[in-house]
Write a protein that holds these residues in place. Structure first.
Motif, short mmCIF file in Angstrom:
data_model
loop_
_atom_site.label_atom_id
_atom_site.label_comp_id
_atom_site.label_asym_id
_atom_site.label_seq_id
_atom_site.Cartn_x
_atom_site.Cartn_y
_atom_site.Cartn_z
N LEU A 156 22.84 -62.33 -92.05
CA LEU A 156 24.03 -61.51 -91.83
C LEU A 156 25.25 -62.41 -91.71
CD1 LEU A 156 22.78 -58.83 -89.29
CD2 LEU A 156 23.46 -58.44 -91.66
N PRO A 157 26.37 -61.99 -92.26
CA PRO A 157 27.59 -62.79 -92.14
C PRO A 157 28.22 -62.63 -90.76
CG PRO A 157 28.07 -60.77 -93.31
CD PRO A 157 26.57 -60.78 -93.05
N LEU A 158 29.41 -63.16 -90.61
CA LEU A 158 30.14 -62.94 -89.37
C LEU A 158 30.61 -61.49 -89.30
CD1 LEU A 158 32.32 -66.18 -89.04
CD2 LEU A 158 29.95 -65.77 -88.36
N CYS A 159 31.08 -61.09 -88.13
CA CYS A 159 31.51 -59.71 -87.91
C CYS A 159 32.58 -59.31 -88.92
CB CYS A 159 32.04 -59.55 -86.49
SG CYS A 159 32.69 -57.90 -86.11
N PHE A 160 32.39 -58.20 -89.60
CA PHE A 160 33.33 -57.72 -90.60
C PHE A 160 34.71 -57.46 -90.00
CE2 PHE A 160 35.43 -53.87 -92.26
CZ PHE A 160 35.69 -54.26 -93.57
N PHE A 161 34.75 -56.85 -88.83
CA PHE A 161 36.03 -56.43 -88.25
C PHE A 161 36.86 -57.63 -87.79
CE2 PHE A 161 33.19 -52.79 -87.81
CZ PHE A 161 33.94 -51.83 -88.44
N HIS A 162 36.19 -58.58 -87.17
CA HIS A 162 36.89 -59.79 -86.71
C HIS A 162 35.89 -60.93 -86.74
CE1 HIS A 162 39.61 -62.46 -84.81
NE2 HIS A 162 40.41 -61.52 -84.34
N PRO A 163 35.93 -61.77 -87.78
CA PRO A 163 34.91 -62.82 -87.92
C PRO A 163 34.86 -63.79 -86.74
CG PRO A 163 36.71 -63.11 -89.50
CD PRO A 163 36.87 -61.75 -88.91
N LEU A 164 35.95 -63.90 -85.99
CA LEU A 164 35.90 -64.80 -84.83
C LEU A 164 35.17 -64.19 -83.64
CD1 LEU A 164 39.43 -66.47 -84.97
CD2 LEU A 164 37.25 -67.28 -85.90
N HIS A 165 34.66 -62.96 -83.81
CA HIS A 165 33.73 -62.43 -82.81
C HIS A 165 32.38 -63.13 -82.91
CE1 HIS A 165 35.87 -58.24 -82.36
NE2 HIS A 165 36.56 -59.25 -81.85
N GLY A 166 32.13 -63.76 -84.06
CA GLY A 166 30.87 -64.47 -84.23
C GLY A 166 29.91 -63.72 -85.14
N PRO A 167 28.63 -64.10 -85.12
CA PRO A 167 27.65 -63.50 -86.03
C PRO A 167 27.50 -62.00 -85.81
CG PRO A 167 26.77 -65.49 -85.01
CD PRO A 167 28.04 -65.17 -84.30
N LEU A 203 41.79 -69.47 -91.92
CA LEU A 203 41.04 -70.34 -91.01
C LEU A 203 39.76 -69.65 -90.53
CD1 LEU A 203 44.03 -71.77 -88.94
CD2 LEU A 203 42.67 -72.97 -90.68
N ALA A 204 39.82 -68.33 -90.35
CA ALA A 204 38.60 -67.60 -89.98
C ALA A 204 37.55 -67.73 -91.08
CB ALA A 204 38.93 -66.13 -89.72
N ALA A 205 38.01 -67.79 -92.33
CA ALA A 205 37.07 -67.94 -93.44
C ALA A 205 36.36 -69.29 -93.40
CB ALA A 205 37.81 -67.76 -94.76
N VAL A 206 37.01 -70.30 -92.86
CA VAL A 206 36.35 -71.60 -92.73
C VAL A 206 35.11 -71.46 -91.85
CG1 VAL A 206 36.60 -73.97 -91.90
CG2 VAL A 206 38.52 -72.85 -93.08
N PHE A 207 35.23 -70.70 -90.77
CA PHE A 207 34.08 -70.48 -89.89
C PHE A 207 33.00 -69.66 -90.60
CE2 PHE A 207 37.37 -71.60 -86.92
CZ PHE A 207 36.71 -72.34 -85.95
N ALA A 208 33.44 -68.68 -91.41
CA ALA A 208 32.47 -67.87 -92.16
C ALA A 208 31.69 -68.74 -93.15
CB ALA A 208 33.19 -66.74 -92.89
N LEU A 209 32.38 -69.66 -93.81
CA LEU A 209 31.71 -70.56 -94.74
C LEU A 209 30.80 -71.55 -94.02
CD1 LEU A 209 34.78 -71.06 -97.05
CD2 LEU A 209 32.54 -70.23 -97.84
N ALA A 210 31.26 -72.03 -92.86
CA ALA A 210 30.42 -72.94 -92.08
C ALA A 210 29.15 -72.23 -91.63
CB ALA A 210 31.20 -73.46 -90.87
N ALA A 211 29.29 -70.97 -91.22
CA ALA A 211 28.12 -70.19 -90.81
C ALA A 211 27.18 -70.01 -91.99
CB ALA A 211 28.56 -68.84 -90.26
N GLU A 212 27.73 -69.79 -93.17
CA GLU A 212 26.91 -69.64 -94.37
C GLU A 212 26.12 -70.93 -94.65
OE1 GLU A 212 28.60 -69.06 -98.59
OE2 GLU A 212 28.47 -67.02 -97.80
N GLY A 213 26.78 -72.06 -94.47
CA GLY A 213 26.10 -73.33 -94.68
C GLY A 213 25.01 -73.59 -93.66
N HIS A 214 25.30 -73.29 -92.40
CA HIS A 214 24.29 -73.48 -91.36
C HIS A 214 23.11 -72.54 -91.56
CE1 HIS A 214 26.24 -76.49 -88.93
NE2 HIS A 214 27.36 -75.79 -88.89
N ALA A 215 23.39 -71.32 -92.03
CA ALA A 215 22.30 -70.38 -92.29
C ALA A 215 21.35 -70.94 -93.35
CB ALA A 215 22.86 -69.03 -92.73
#
Length: 424
Positions: free
Chosen positions: A327-338, A306-318
């Motif tokens: 830059l992608p989402l935070c490597f350590f915890h993508p739900l920290h945000g960009p 599910l965290a990957a869904v946010f990563a892909l959404a961020a990629e699309g918005h970018a």
């Protein structure tokens, strides 16, 4: 046998002295636990009574002793009630990562009254200013302006604070703020600063959207991280159109709630991609990310997916915002945000270093040799950091949610079947 008439007096005095000593000892013992239990806010307030600049030991390398002395001298020259309190701000700490709360607590512990308190901001290297009475010296706008000025892009906190103090002393916070926002977005309008109940003015960045970007973007991206790194020559672009509040809410949600929020973001990305006009290639990339996010959502088996869904959404918005590659989402915890930038990091037990994109909170943890909060996955029946799952079993471990990719994209990896291969 003679009796000394002074003996009873001496005895009485001795007993009184013993009682006094015992009482004093009890008072000291009673006071010791209170001192040991001194609250973080009280500790900072006590330090600020001695010097107008307090720097947490963990930030001593970011603002060294010489820089602290210069700030102290600059503050004293202003003859204003300026104080600087630099402490790490992390969600879940004594202030819940909120500079407004930190400023309010410290101000109360110092007894209230007229004051200007400069702290670190919520995001990255930005700074924040709170002031009592509100806006008496335009302090919050001074801090906001500094956070967006081009020549402060790579400045450390000491230089930023020094610039803010100079603007506060000059009383030109309003003018500087209008100038920097006009440069980015054209003429800015101001109808008054939102003020949280019971506090001074706090972190400037969320308010910049309301003041400078306009109602349309505010409605679509309330709470969006407005960072100076997103400012490009000739305009203002944001690396992600996902509001920071989206990630905060997702991070605190359980799996069912996270799935629902992920679905909402997929729908929103699809609507925005279909309605977009402009570069056909960028729109195609956004639609690819939308399709990939839908695939992952449909097959998601847990929070890492599910965290990957946010990563892909961020990629699309970018892609839609014109800042691809971003830059992608935070490597350590993508739900920290960009992520805010890339850092060198060596996984425990390995010799090789990786260059990963991380949020400011995780960067601070790595630099202070603390363990950053990481997203967990399951491997061999036990929870482990997601990146410790064998890459053959996890697309997210193989890619770091985008950090470990070169010219490729997460959407491309999903479209070629890498995700469904790990699901089966």
């Amino acid at each position: 046998m003679s009796t000394d008439p002074r003996r009873p007096v001496r005895s009485a005095l001795g007993r009184a002295l013993a009682i006094a000593v015992a009482s004093l000892a009890l008072l000291v013992c009673a006071a010791a636990p209170g001192a040991a239990a001194e609250s973080p806010g009280q500790k900072i307030a006590n330090a600020l009574r001695t010097s107008p600049v307090y720097v947490d030991p963990s930030l001593a390398t970011a603002v060294d002793a010489a820089q602290q002395r210069k700030l102290v001298a600059q503050i004293r020259q202003t003859r204003l009630p300026i104080r600087v309190a630099l402490v790490p701000l992390v969600k879940g700490d004594s202030w819940n990562g909120d500079p407004e709360q930190l400023a309010s607590v410290v101000h109360d512990r110092m007894g209230g009254g007229p004051a200007i308190l400069i702290t670190l901001g919520t995001y990255g290297n930005d700074i924040s200013a709170a002031e009592w009475p509100d806006n008496a010296h335009q302090a919050w706008k001074a801090a906001a302006a500094v956070s967006l000025q081009d020549d402060m892009k790579d400045a450390g906190p000491a230089r930023r604070i020094a610039r803010a103090i100079k603007i506060i002393k000059a009383g030109t916070g309003d003018a500087e703020f209008k100038k920097v926002t006009a440069d980015a977005n054209g003429p800015a309008t101001h109808t008054g600063k939102p003020k949280p109940s019971g506090t001074g003015s706090g972190s400037p960045l969320p308010r910049m959207l309301a003041l400078a970007v306009g109602p349309l973007l505010l409605l679509a991206a309330a709470g969006l991280l407005l960072r100076r790194r997103a400012r490009l020559r000739g305009g203002l672009a944001t690396p992600f159109a996902l509001p920071r509040a989206v990630f905060a809410a997702a991070h605190s949600a359980d799996e069912a709630g996270l799935r629902e929020r992920a679905g909402e973001e997929v729908v929103r990305l699809g609507e925005e991609a279909r309605a977009a006009q402009g570069d056909p290639t960028a729109i195609e990339r956004a639609l690819d990310a939308y399709a990939a996010a839908g695939t992952v959502l449909d097959n998601a088996r847990g929070i890492p997916d599910l965290a990957a869904v946010f990563a892909l959404a961020a990629e699309g918005h970018a892609a839609l915002s014109g800042t691809c590659p971003a830059l992608p989402l935070c490597f350590f915890h993508p739900l920290h945000g960009p992520a805010t930038r890339r850092i060198a990091w060596r996984p425990l037990g390995r010799r090789e270093q990786l260059r990963v994109a991380a949020c400011e909170t995780c960067i601070r943890a790595v630099r202070t040799h603390s363990a950053p909060e990481v997203l967990l996955d399951r491997h061999d029946g036990r929870p482990v950091p997601y990146f410790e799952v064998p890459a053959a079993n996890s697309l997210w471990a193989a890619t770091g949610y985008g950090s470990l990719l070169g010219d490729d994209s997460l959407a491309a990896r999903v479209q070629r079947g890498d995700f469904t291969r790990t699901v089966t």
